[in-house]
Design an enzyme around this catalytic site. Structure first.
Site, mmCIF file in Angstrom:
data_model
loop_
_atom_site.group_PDB
_atom_site.id
_atom_site.type_symbol
_atom_site.label_atom_id
_atom_site.label_comp_id
_atom_site.label_asym_id
_atom_site.label_seq_id
_atom_site.Cartn_x
_atom_site.Cartn_y
_atom_site.Cartn_z
ATOM 1 C CG ASP A 165 15.026 -48.383 46.852
ATOM 2 O OD1 ASP A 165 15.106 -48.950 45.781
ATOM 3 O OD2 ASP A 165 13.640 -48.128 46.884
ATOM 4 C CE1 TYR B 199 5.659 -48.266 45.084
ATOM 5 C CE2 TYR B 199 7.072 -48.256 43.892
ATOM 6 C CZ TYR B 199 5.822 -48.507 43.976
ATOM 7 O OH TYR B 199 5.139 -49.908 43.624
ATOM 8 C CE LYS C 64 11.722 -47.093 38.915
ATOM 9 N NZ LYS C 64 10.209 -46.907 38.073
HETATM 10 C C1 LIG Z 1 13.271 -45.761 44.640
HETATM 11 C C2 LIG Z 1 12.574 -47.631 43.900
HETATM 12 N N1 LIG Z 1 12.380 -48.463 44.363
HETATM 13 C C3 LIG Z 1 11.723 -49.510 43.960
HETATM 14 C C4 LIG Z 1 10.789 -49.269 43.130
HETATM 15 C C5 LIG Z 1 10.141 -50.582 42.642
HETATM 16 O O1 LIG Z 1 10.620 -51.146 41.246
HETATM 17 P P1 LIG Z 1 9.649 -52.210 40.555
HETATM 18 O O2 LIG Z 1 8.524 -51.030 40.224
HETATM 19 O O3 LIG Z 1 10.723 -52.527 39.605
HETATM 20 O O4 LIG Z 1 9.344 -52.774 40.906
HETATM 21 C C6 LIG Z 1 10.450 -48.471 42.204
HETATM 22 C C7 LIG Z 1 9.786 -47.948 41.552
HETATM 23 O O5 LIG Z 1 9.383 -46.939 40.709
HETATM 24 C C8 LIG Z 1 11.236 -47.068 43.017
HETATM 25 O O6 LIG Z 1 10.933 -45.870 42.440
#
Ligand SMILES: Cc1ncc(COP(=O)(O)O)c(C=O)c1O
Length: 446
Positions: free
Chosen positions: A254, A151, A282
């Site tokens: 990511d 994700y 985060k």
């Molecule tokens: C691996 C990863 N990338 C991107 C995101 C997206 O971040 P945000 O919720 O701050 O938009 C998340 C959110 O859980 C994530 O787990």
């Protein structure tokens, strides 16, 4: 001391939830917080301090969800409370150049070696969105590869196979079924997405032989954190690095979940793999909404103003108050022994949980290490990928287990796709509270 009463009064939570449904879709602002996950409905949290939270009925819990990992310093850390109130009194945001964003960026670069420069966004989703746009501009290619079960936020092209599905619907490893996660996305969006299974070098070599020459990027989570906590097999990330280099695709790591969590420089430091672009969120903001894209000037400078620039605008980019929090948070994280302690507390929890499940003869594994892990009720010895997760993990049993913990003073999401988080605020007493509650929750669990 957290009470481990099994019959917690949640009348006020229920009343608020009924009221919430009059004004908010499903009574929440994201389905993962509502009645889809919590039975009969969510617990309304009202305040937090350190590692503990209190709900609308004043029940106290040890929090192991920690705002999906954002709260690396726990709740209401005194340094951050002071930072926020001072910044607020001076003016929270100017949408202009500030010394606050310089101080945040300098600290960021000191911690993340691959960050020659950094661009702040407001969320992890914005960061991954920007990383993809930069990759496309840099390579002149349009397609990109994403992995099953990863994700990367809610931007259209990433929403393919980010949810779990019954194993029978997944197609073959060589030709995975392509399952969109959302309505409202034109099917043509996914024409540019190559989908592959993760943690499988043979499958990766196969797909890159076919598509490598046309890929702008391969985007990966270094630890798969949205199917719980799935670690890369030995050498997998290193091989991914080599193969992307060979075919001229950029490697986007990511680190929205893993960044600033496993090591000052995130998983790229822990595993010794240098991506071309990395994304953060985060833990970077310690509870404030922020994301970041980091990498070399040769790529990020494409955002410089010109006719051919990569556009990235945003009223709240480099939000001053948030930048102050980021700088203060990164200072706290660079204090001696921070990461050693995060790992020690996390490893103690993991070892303790394994011992409880073994003693209680529950077929469960605890996967991960240090500050992030997940429990899987499974007959398997390990869960290696999306397909294992979809086929072998009893997510319903996990939900029942977590609901029992909620009744015993442990706050965690019943969604198995997420993960347990250790913050700098967690103590040995919190570990003991969790192990005791787990022991109790195992009685009659089925
Ligand atoms: C691996 C990863 N990338 C991107 C995101 C997206 O971040 P945000 O919720 O701050 O938009 C998340 C959110 O859980 C994530 O787990």
């Amino acid at each position: 001391m957290v009470q481990t009463s099994q019959t917690r009064n949640r009348i006020r939570s229920q009343q608020w939830f009924e009221r919430a449904q009059q004004s908010l879709v499903e009574g929440v602002n994201s389905p993962s917080r509502g009645a889809t996950v919590y039975t009969p409905g969510p617990i309304m949290l009202e305040r937090g301090r350190g590692s503990h939270v209190w709900d609308a009925d004043d029940n106290e819990y040890v929090d192991f969800m920690m705002s999906f990992g954002a709260l690396i310093q726990g709740h209401a850390h005194p340094t951050l409370v002071k930072t926020v109130s001072e910044a607020m009194a001076e003016g929270s945001h100017f949408a202009a150049a500030t010394s606050a964003e310089v101080e945040a960026a300098e600290r960021f670069r000191r911690m993340v070696p691959s960050a020659e420069v950094v661009r702040f966004t407001n969320t992890g989703s914005e960061a991954t969105m920007l990383a993809l746009r930069l990759s496309r501009a840099h390579t002149g290619r349009t397609k990109f590869l994403k992995f099953e079960g990863h994700y990367h936020g809610w931007y259209d092209p990433f929403l393919l196979n980010a949810h779990s599905h019954p194993r029978g619907q997944l197609g073959s490893v060589e030709n995975p079924a392509r399952i969109p996660d959302s309505e409202g996305i034109p099917p043509s969006t996914f024409d540019d997405v190559v989908l592959a299974p993760w943690n499988d070098v043979t499958a990766l070599e196969h797909v890159l032989r076919q598509h490598g020459h046309e890929l702008a990027a391969v985007i990966t989570e270094p630890i798969m954190a949205n199917m719980g906590c799935i670690l890369p097999r030995d050498g997998y990330l290193q091989r991914l690095r080599e193969l992307t280099q060979d075919c001229g695709a950029l490697l986007i790591m990511d680190e929205v979940v893993t960044g600033f969590r496993y090591a000052p420089g995130g998983c790229q430091e822990h595993y010794g793999v240098q991506p071309d672009i990395s994304t953060f969120g985060k833990a970077l903001g310690a509870g404030f909404p922020v994301g970041a894209v980091a990498g070399p000037r040769s790529i990020l400078d494409r955002m410089r103003w010109s006719e051919n620039m990569v556009l990235h605008y945003g009223t709240f980019n480099g939000h001053r108050l948030t930048m102050k929090v980021v700088a203060a948070n990164l200072d706290l994280l660079t204090a001696e022994h921070t990461y050693r302690n995060l790992h020690a507390v996390g490893n103690a929890v993991i070892a303790g949980l394994r011992e409880v499940f073994r003693r209680r003869q529950i077929k469960a594994i605890v996967q991960g290490f240090g500050p992030m892990f997940q429990i899987y009720f499974t007959e398997r010895e390990a869960i290696h990928d999306y397909r294992d997760y979809c086929q072998y993990v009893d997510t319903k049993l996990y939900s029942r287990f977590v609901h029992r913990l909620l009744d015993r003073g442990i706050y965690m999401t019943p969604s198995n796709g997420l993960h347990w988080i250790i913050s700098t605020a967690h103590t040995n007493a919190d570990v003991e509270a969790l192990l005791e509650a787990t022991d109790q929750a195992c009685t009659g669990l089925s």
